[in-house]
Design a protein around this motif. Structure first.
Motif, PDB file in Angstrom:
ATOM      1  N   THR A 233       1.690 -22.437  -3.295  1.00  0.00           N
ATOM      2  CA  THR A 233       0.361 -22.535  -2.708  1.00  0.00           C
ATOM      3  C   THR A 233       0.353 -21.958  -1.301  1.00  0.00           C
ATOM      4  O   THR A 233       1.162 -22.350  -0.453  1.00  0.00           O
ATOM      5  CB  THR A 233      -0.117 -24.000  -2.657  1.00  0.00           C
ATOM      6  N   LEU A 234      -0.566 -21.020  -1.056  1.00  0.00           N
ATOM      7  CA  LEU A 234      -0.775 -20.432   0.266  1.00  0.00           C
ATOM      8  C   LEU A 234      -2.149 -20.886   0.754  1.00  0.00           C
ATOM      9  O   LEU A 234      -3.162 -20.600   0.103  1.00  0.00           O
ATOM     10  CB  LEU A 234      -0.723 -18.902   0.221  1.00  0.00           C
ATOM     11  N   SER A 235      -2.186 -21.586   1.879  1.00  0.00           N
ATOM     12  CA  SER A 235      -3.440 -22.077   2.429  1.00  0.00           C
ATOM     13  C   SER A 235      -3.789 -21.318   3.701  1.00  0.00           C
ATOM     14  O   SER A 235      -2.912 -20.988   4.497  1.00  0.00           O
ATOM     15  CB  SER A 235      -3.337 -23.580   2.734  1.00  0.00           C
ATOM     16  N   ASN A 236      -5.100 -21.045   3.880  1.00  0.00           N
ATOM     17  CA  ASN A 236      -5.565 -20.297   5.060  1.00  0.00           C
ATOM     18  C   ASN A 236      -4.713 -19.030   5.246  1.00  0.00           C
ATOM     19  O   ASN A 236      -4.066 -18.823   6.262  1.00  0.00           O
ATOM     20  CB  ASN A 236      -5.499 -21.162   6.314  1.00  0.00           C
ATOM     21  N   ALA A 237      -4.731 -18.178   4.235  1.00  0.00           N
ATOM     22  CA  ALA A 237      -3.888 -16.983   4.241  1.00  0.00           C
ATOM     23  C   ALA A 237      -4.746 -15.735   4.402  1.00  0.00           C
ATOM     24  O   ALA A 237      -5.829 -15.630   3.817  1.00  0.00           O
ATOM     25  CB  ALA A 237      -3.088 -16.899   2.949  1.00  0.00           C
ATOM     26  N   PHE A 238      -4.257 -14.786   5.202  1.00  0.00           N
ATOM     27  CA  PHE A 238      -4.955 -13.510   5.307  1.00  0.00           C
ATOM     28  C   PHE A 238      -3.955 -12.385   5.536  1.00  0.00           C
ATOM     29  O   PHE A 238      -2.847 -12.594   6.044  1.00  0.00           O
ATOM     30  CB  PHE A 238      -6.018 -13.533   6.415  1.00  0.00           C
ATOM     31  N   ALA A 239      -4.365 -11.190   5.118  1.00  0.00           N
ATOM     32  CA  ALA A 239      -3.529 -10.001   5.263  1.00  0.00           C
ATOM     33  C   ALA A 239      -4.407  -8.829   5.653  1.00  0.00           C
ATOM     34  O   ALA A 239      -5.482  -8.632   5.088  1.00  0.00           O
ATOM     35  CB  ALA A 239      -2.779  -9.702   3.968  1.00  0.00           C
ATOM     36  N   ASN A 240      -3.974  -8.061   6.646  1.00  0.00           N
ATOM     37  CA  ASN A 240      -4.587  -6.793   7.029  1.00  0.00           C
ATOM     38  C   ASN A 240      -3.530  -5.723   6.792  1.00  0.00           C
ATOM     39  O   ASN A 240      -2.629  -5.547   7.616  1.00  0.00           O
ATOM     40  CB  ASN A 240      -5.025  -6.796   8.492  1.00  0.00           C
ATOM     41  N   ILE A 241      -3.611  -5.049   5.673  1.00  0.00           N
ATOM     42  CA  ILE A 241      -2.580  -4.104   5.263  1.00  0.00           C
ATOM     43  C   ILE A 241      -3.073  -2.687   5.517  1.00  0.00           C
ATOM     44  O   ILE A 241      -4.095  -2.267   4.971  1.00  0.00           O
ATOM     45  CB  ILE A 241      -2.228  -4.290   3.779  1.00  0.00           C
ATOM     46  N   SER A 242      -2.348  -1.944   6.349  1.00  0.00           N
ATOM     47  CA  SER A 242      -2.715  -0.574   6.697  1.00  0.00           C
ATOM     48  C   SER A 242      -1.749   0.397   6.031  1.00  0.00           C
ATOM     49  O   SER A 242      -0.537   0.309   6.230  1.00  0.00           O
ATOM     50  CB  SER A 242      -2.662  -0.384   8.216  1.00  0.00           C
ATOM     51  N   LEU A 243      -2.305   1.309   5.248  1.00  0.00           N
ATOM     52  CA  LEU A 243      -1.507   2.324   4.575  1.00  0.00           C
ATOM     53  C   LEU A 243      -2.026   3.695   4.983  1.00  0.00           C
ATOM     54  O   LEU A 243      -3.052   4.160   4.484  1.00  0.00           O
ATOM     55  CB  LEU A 243      -1.599   2.152   3.050  1.00  0.00           C
ATOM     56  N   GLY A 244      -1.334   4.304   5.922  1.00  0.00           N
ATOM     57  CA  GLY A 244      -1.697   5.639   6.358  1.00  0.00           C
ATOM     58  C   GLY A 244      -2.461   5.673   7.663  1.00  0.00           C
ATOM     59  O   GLY A 244      -3.226   4.762   7.990  1.00  0.00           O
ATOM     60  N   TYR A 245      -2.199   6.719   8.433  1.00  0.00           N
ATOM     61  CA  TYR A 245      -2.924   7.041   9.664  1.00  0.00           C
ATOM     62  C   TYR A 245      -3.206   8.534   9.547  1.00  0.00           C
ATOM     63  O   TYR A 245      -2.342   9.370   9.860  1.00  0.00           O
ATOM     64  CB  TYR A 245      -2.068   6.693  10.886  1.00  0.00           C
ATOM     65  N   GLY A 246      -4.400   8.850   9.044  1.00  0.00           N
ATOM     66  CA  GLY A 246      -4.690  10.190   8.560  1.00  0.00           C
ATOM     67  C   GLY A 246      -4.388  11.326   9.500  1.00  0.00           C
ATOM     68  O   GLY A 246      -4.011  12.414   9.061  1.00  0.00           O
ATOM     69  N   LYS A 247      -4.534  11.129  10.799  1.00  0.00           N
ATOM     70  CA  LYS A 247      -4.328  12.226  11.747  1.00  0.00           C
ATOM     71  C   LYS A 247      -2.895  12.733  11.748  1.00  0.00           C
ATOM     72  O   LYS A 247      -2.649  13.930  11.928  1.00  0.00           O
ATOM     73  CB  LYS A 247      -4.734  11.781  13.157  1.00  0.00           C
ATOM     74  N   SER A 248      -1.919  11.850  11.560  1.00  0.00           N
ATOM     75  CA  SER A 248      -0.515  12.293  11.609  1.00  0.00           C
ATOM     76  C   SER A 248       0.348  11.691  10.507  1.00  0.00           C
ATOM     77  O   SER A 248       1.465  12.154  10.295  1.00  0.00           O
ATOM     78  CB  SER A 248       0.106  11.947  12.973  1.00  0.00           C
ATOM     79  N   GLN A 249      -0.136  10.682   9.792  1.00  0.00           N
ATOM     80  CA  GLN A 249       0.644  10.059   8.723  1.00  0.00           C
ATOM     81  C   GLN A 249      -0.270   9.679   7.554  1.00  0.00           C
ATOM     82  O   GLN A 249      -0.501   8.511   7.271  1.00  0.00           O
ATOM     83  CB  GLN A 249       1.392   8.814   9.227  1.00  0.00           C
ATOM     84  N   PRO A 250      -0.832  10.678   6.851  1.00  0.00           N
ATOM     85  CA  PRO A 250      -1.681  10.349   5.703  1.00  0.00           C
ATOM     86  C   PRO A 250      -0.858   9.783   4.558  1.00  0.00           C
ATOM     87  O   PRO A 250       0.337  10.047   4.432  1.00  0.00           O
ATOM     88  CB  PRO A 250      -2.298  11.704   5.328  1.00  0.00           C
ATOM     89  N   LEU A 251      -1.509   8.988   3.733  1.00  0.00           N
ATOM     90  CA  LEU A 251      -0.884   8.455   2.532  1.00  0.00           C
ATOM     91  C   LEU A 251      -0.907   9.550   1.467  1.00  0.00           C
ATOM     92  O   LEU A 251      -1.965  10.066   1.112  1.00  0.00           O
ATOM     93  CB  LEU A 251      -1.647   7.217   2.050  1.00  0.00           C
ATOM     94  N   LEU A 252       0.274   9.930   0.960  1.00  0.00           N
ATOM     95  CA  LEU A 252       0.393  11.027   0.012  1.00  0.00           C
ATOM     96  C   LEU A 252       0.419  10.498  -1.417  1.00  0.00           C
ATOM     97  O   LEU A 252       1.159   9.558  -1.727  1.00  0.00           O
ATOM     98  CB  LEU A 252       1.677  11.824   0.277  1.00  0.00           C
ATOM     99  N   PHE A 253      -0.395  11.096  -2.285  1.00  0.00           N
ATOM    100  CA  PHE A 253      -0.428  10.753  -3.706  1.00  0.00           C
ATOM    101  C   PHE A 253       0.188  11.916  -4.477  1.00  0.00           C
ATOM    102  O   PHE A 253      -0.213  13.067  -4.302  1.00  0.00           O
ATOM    103  CB  PHE A 253      -1.867  10.537  -4.190  1.00  0.00           C
TER     104      PHE A 253
END
Length: 338
Positions: A233-253
């Motif tokens: 059980t996780l109570s009062n849980a939050f996540a801000n997940i950042s994938l990529g910084y387009g100007k210099s580190q875009p996420l590649l598919f």
């Protein structure tokens, strides 16, 4: 998108001058009276084989989505998600016009200039007055969500994995008061790389998240004590997940030559998109911008509890757990054959 039953209108042609005033800003929509209940239904994914060539089916069961207070889907009611002044949006915009909210409340440009970006985003997070508590009763999650308490959802899904013959492993997830304000996915084409790239921000705020390793009502999972003993059980849980910084580190598919999916966050400093080494002065400039402005990843769990009872009987309360300010310098994820 809401339509009035009393409204009457017809499509009309626009001349070139009128069309030139259209900005192509995209469109927004809200989800009105949404309720999903797949109890009793099963979706099975086949043709995933282990090393011996045996099928490893994955079944999706007990999927639901509705208003909060559902008691893990037992009492479902419709919910409105988003509203006209804070809708979901699909837009096509220039990279220099898009902004991302940093943890310190500042809006920064993360996408490169002079490219057209396709963006799908959830209702936004706000700055200044008018925001709502992202998690009710937990100030640490912030009060800048645009979704009101009535626009949060209960969400649950169960996965059954038949990895070994005669045995079924289960993961049962139940979110309570879930909201994803400020989440987005941005996609564009990168000419030097010759591929689709993007960046994503995944925000999850939940009053509680429960992961249970059995199906209620089955053997050793009947009583409340048995179910709790096999629950994280996780109570009062939050996540801000950042994938990529387009100007210099875009996420590649990408897809490898043997058909595997690949997601990669390249090192933002060492090499340019065409693979050439960067001069020292350029590396310093990019590094300064990346570490100053690239959004960070945060995962916070106010209270984490495993099982029930005392430590000696299998239950334990791990209390507060957090990963904050995480910056990803390099990441490569690829699928593999079992």
């Amino acid at each position: 998108m809401l339509l009035s039953g009393a409204a009457q209108a017809e499509l009309q042609a626009l001349d070139d001058q009128e069309l030139s005033a259209v900005q192509g800003a995209g469109f927004g929509f809200v989800l009105d009276g949404i309720l999903l209940d797949a109890s009793g239904a099963t979706i099975t994914v086949n043709d995933i084989n282990n090393a011996s060539g045996q099928n490893v089916p994955i079944s999706v069961k007990e999927f639901y989505l509705g208003a909060t207070g559902s008691n893990k889907g037992a009492n479902l009611n419709p919910v409105n998600i988003g509203r006209l002044d804070h809708p979901f949006e699909i837009t096509l915009a220039k990279g220099e016009t898009l902004r991302t909210l940093r943890d310190d409340g500042q809006w920064v440009q993360t996408t490169p200039s002079n490219v057209s970006v396709l963006e799908f985003k959830f209702p936004e997070r706000l700055t200044g007055a008018g925001g709502q508590a992202c998690i009710s009763g937990y100030a640490a999650a912030g009060s800048n969500c645009s979704s009101r308490a009535s626009e949060r959802v209960d969400l649950g899904i169960r996965f059954d994995f038949q990895v070994a013959a005669g045995r079924t492993d289960i993961i049962n997830l139940d979110f309570s008061e879930l909201v994803m304000d400020g989440s987005y996915l941005r996609l564009w084409g990168d000419d030097p790389r010759g591929q689709l790239v993007g960046e994503a921000r995944v925000n999850l705020f939940a009053k509680s998240l429960q992961l249970m390793s059995c199906a209620a009502g089955t053997a050793n999972c009947t009583s409340a004590q048995e179910q709790t003993a096999r629950t994280l059980t996780l109570s009062n849980a939050f996540a801000n997940i950042s994938l990529g910084y387009g100007k210099s580190q875009p996420l590649l598919f990408d897809v490898s030559s043997n058909g595997q999916f690949v997601l990669e966050l390249p090192n933002p400093v060492t090499r340019a998109a065409n693979g050439s080494a960067r001069p020292a002065a350029e590396r310093n400039t990019i590094a300064s911008d990346f570490y100053a402005n690239a959004p960070r990843t945060n995962i916070v769990i106010d209270n984490l509890k495993a099982g029930t009872g005392s430590f000696s009987t299998g239950g334990y309360n791990f209390g507060y757990n957090a990963i904050q300010g995480l910056s990803i310098n390099y990441l490569k994820v690829t699928s593999r054959d079992l």
